[in-house]
Design a protein around this motif. Sequence first.
Motif, mmCIF file in Angstrom:
data_model
loop_
_atom_site.group_PDB
_atom_site.id
_atom_site.type_symbol
_atom_site.label_atom_id
_atom_site.label_comp_id
_atom_site.label_asym_id
_atom_site.label_seq_id
_atom_site.Cartn_x
_atom_site.Cartn_y
_atom_site.Cartn_z
ATOM 1 N N THR A 176 -4.265 23.992 20.501
ATOM 2 C CA THR A 176 -3.105 24.284 21.400
ATOM 3 C C THR A 176 -1.800 23.459 21.014
ATOM 4 O O THR A 176 -1.293 24.087 21.120
ATOM 5 N N PHE A 177 -2.143 22.545 19.641
ATOM 6 C CA PHE A 177 -0.987 22.135 19.750
ATOM 7 C C PHE A 177 -1.016 22.032 18.172
ATOM 8 O O PHE A 177 -2.152 21.999 17.680
ATOM 9 N N LYS A 178 -0.274 22.591 16.982
ATOM 10 C CA LYS A 178 0.249 22.740 15.863
ATOM 11 C C LYS A 178 1.422 21.587 15.395
ATOM 12 O O LYS A 178 2.138 21.307 15.793
ATOM 13 N N PHE A 179 0.891 21.700 13.834
ATOM 14 C CA PHE A 179 1.796 20.323 12.967
ATOM 15 C C PHE A 179 1.758 20.728 11.371
ATOM 16 O O PHE A 179 0.786 20.642 10.984
ATOM 17 N N ARG A 180 3.019 20.986 11.371
ATOM 18 C CA ARG A 180 3.435 21.352 9.462
ATOM 19 C C ARG A 180 4.337 20.592 9.491
ATOM 20 O O ARG A 180 5.595 19.930 9.329
ATOM 21 N N ARG A 184 -12.105 10.326 5.811
ATOM 22 C CA ARG A 184 -12.490 8.991 6.829
ATOM 23 C C ARG A 184 -12.330 10.076 7.981
ATOM 24 O O ARG A 184 -12.820 9.568 8.860
ATOM 25 N N VAL A 185 -12.183 11.054 8.421
ATOM 26 C CA VAL A 185 -11.807 11.647 9.652
ATOM 27 C C VAL A 185 -13.658 11.790 9.965
ATOM 28 O O VAL A 185 -14.144 11.714 11.526
ATOM 29 N N ALA A 186 -13.600 12.347 9.509
ATOM 30 C CA ALA A 186 -15.397 12.865 9.361
ATOM 31 C C ALA A 186 -16.810 12.299 10.171
ATOM 32 O O ALA A 186 -17.357 12.118 10.756
ATOM 33 N N GLY A 187 -16.005 10.359 9.753
ATOM 34 C CA GLY A 187 -16.423 9.428 9.683
ATOM 35 C C GLY A 187 -16.695 8.976 11.468
ATOM 36 O O GLY A 187 -17.298 8.211 11.484
ATOM 37 N N ARG A 188 -15.497 9.918 11.693
ATOM 38 C CA ARG A 188 -15.023 8.691 13.147
ATOM 39 C C ARG A 188 -15.090 10.664 14.926
ATOM 40 O O ARG A 188 -15.244 10.546 15.215
ATOM 41 N N VAL A 189 -16.238 11.693 14.236
ATOM 42 C CA VAL A 189 -16.190 12.876 15.418
ATOM 43 C C VAL A 189 -17.418 13.727 14.814
ATOM 44 O O VAL A 189 -18.536 12.937 14.221
ATOM 45 N N SER A 190 -18.212 14.135 15.862
ATOM 46 C CA SER A 190 -19.301 14.140 15.752
ATOM 47 C C SER A 190 -19.601 15.620 14.908
ATOM 48 O O SER A 190 -21.024 15.055 13.832
ATOM 49 N N SER A 191 -18.738 16.612 14.260
ATOM 50 C CA SER A 191 -19.669 17.488 12.930
ATOM 51 C C SER A 191 -18.395 17.894 12.129
ATOM 52 O O SER A 191 -16.849 17.733 13.047
ATOM 53 N N VAL A 192 -18.506 18.439 11.436
ATOM 54 C CA VAL A 192 -17.043 18.992 10.277
ATOM 55 C C VAL A 192 -17.766 19.979 9.491
ATOM 56 O O VAL A 192 -19.063 19.962 9.237
ATOM 57 N N PHE A 227 -15.624 22.243 6.364
ATOM 58 C CA PHE A 227 -14.593 21.910 5.406
ATOM 59 C C PHE A 227 -15.181 22.537 3.469
ATOM 60 O O PHE A 227 -16.174 23.386 3.543
ATOM 61 N N SER A 228 -14.095 23.123 3.455
ATOM 62 C CA SER A 228 -13.837 23.700 2.223
ATOM 63 C C SER A 228 -12.734 22.760 1.131
ATOM 64 O O SER A 228 -12.815 21.877 1.387
ATOM 65 N N SER A 229 -12.829 23.269 0.008
ATOM 66 C CA SER A 229 -12.068 22.464 -1.009
ATOM 67 C C SER A 229 -10.202 22.601 -0.260
ATOM 68 O O SER A 229 -9.598 21.960 -0.501
ATOM 69 N N LYS A 230 -9.736 23.231 0.865
ATOM 70 C CA LYS A 230 -8.379 23.578 1.660
ATOM 71 C C LYS A 230 -8.643 22.947 2.447
ATOM 72 O O LYS A 230 -7.334 22.800 3.892
ATOM 73 N N THR A 231 -9.305 23.365 3.255
ATOM 74 C CA THR A 231 -9.531 24.096 5.263
ATOM 75 C C THR A 231 -10.478 22.844 5.396
ATOM 76 O O THR A 231 -11.739 22.504 4.666
ATOM 77 N N ALA A 232 -10.432 22.024 6.406
ATOM 78 C CA ALA A 232 -11.586 21.155 7.197
ATOM 79 C C ALA A 232 -11.869 21.025 8.994
ATOM 80 O O ALA A 232 -10.157 21.899 9.398
ATOM 81 N N VAL A 233 -12.332 21.791 9.442
ATOM 82 C CA VAL A 233 -12.612 21.638 11.050
ATOM 83 C C VAL A 233 -13.173 20.812 11.321
ATOM 84 O O VAL A 233 -14.035 20.583 11.554
ATOM 85 N N GLY A 288 -16.024 17.818 22.746
ATOM 86 C CA GLY A 288 -15.643 19.166 22.773
ATOM 87 C C GLY A 288 -13.906 19.986 22.331
ATOM 88 O O GLY A 288 -13.135 20.912 22.197
ATOM 89 N N ASN A 289 -13.545 18.952 21.488
ATOM 90 C CA ASN A 289 -12.402 19.150 20.644
ATOM 91 C C ASN A 289 -12.537 19.273 19.528
ATOM 92 O O ASN A 289 -13.422 19.145 19.007
ATOM 93 N N VAL A 290 -11.684 20.189 18.751
ATOM 94 C CA VAL A 290 -11.554 20.997 17.845
ATOM 95 C C VAL A 290 -10.187 20.098 17.268
ATOM 96 O O VAL A 290 -9.324 20.985 17.557
ATOM 97 N N CYS A 291 -10.477 20.002 15.708
ATOM 98 C CA CYS A 291 -9.362 20.100 14.773
ATOM 99 C C CYS A 291 -9.016 20.649 13.829
ATOM 100 O O CYS A 291 -10.433 20.352 12.917
ATOM 101 N N THR A 292 -8.142 21.241 13.517
ATOM 102 C CA THR A 292 -7.998 22.337 11.859
ATOM 103 C C THR A 292 -7.153 21.274 10.933
ATOM 104 O O THR A 292 -5.742 21.321 11.470
ATOM 105 N N ALA A 293 -7.879 21.184 10.147
ATOM 106 C CA ALA A 293 -6.470 20.965 8.471
ATOM 107 C C ALA A 293 -6.327 21.381 7.957
ATOM 108 O O ALA A 293 -7.959 21.330 7.477
#
Length: 247
Positions: free
Chosen positions: A189-193, A210-218, A220-226, A231-236
Amino acid sequence: DFQEWKDLARTTGLQGELFNICTSFLHETGTVRYFGNFFDPQSLRKGAFDNTVYLDVQWMISVLKGLVRHDRQALQDFFASTGDSLMLRRVNRLNATARLHPDLLPFLWPSVAASAKYWAAVRQGDLQERDLWAAGDVVSSGTDVDKAVELLEGFDLVVRQRGEYLVPSALPQGKLWVSADTCCSSICTFKFRTKYPRLPASLFQRVVVRVAGRVSSVQFSSKTAVFYFQGNVCTASVDSDSDGAEQ
């Protein structure tokens, strides 16, 4: 241990707030490593970190090289030769997905009883692996292994999630994909670059830890993490443009 460090400092006249400031300064400059936080009682890093001060730079380097590497052929060959298909699958999974099963921890560094046969085989056979550890043993007990893991956690190289350790820095750079449905733009829904001239080495991997230690699951690849949480999803993700700038 921290009390020994405190006692040593007291012999030089460092006590109270001055001791805290000096310890923090030495940590920030890399002279020692202390990942506790006496300035913030509510810090997420309270607990095991509070009781250890790392002084031996060579030992810390040895701990790092046991994990952040891509050649584990000696370990694969050992488990193949012993017919231990379960441990072989765990090594292969670590190589392919950067997910480390706790049972592999004793095999990262020489040498504790649980991995004695492997390290004996290395010293008799694999020349490359033997030379890598020519300086001798890194750990000698389960407590040493725990301290090594705490160091890796302090450096944001590993985080425990769902009974295993995630190690983004150990993932091959060529592993660029995650499941297609996790990156569907319609769920963002929200994007930032933003763009930077250059990012510090391994910054993205440390952010994932750092983020994985605070969420339910993750995922990841070498360039992308979800990341998934309640119930929320964040992609970096991070990539480079034609000028070499990273975003």
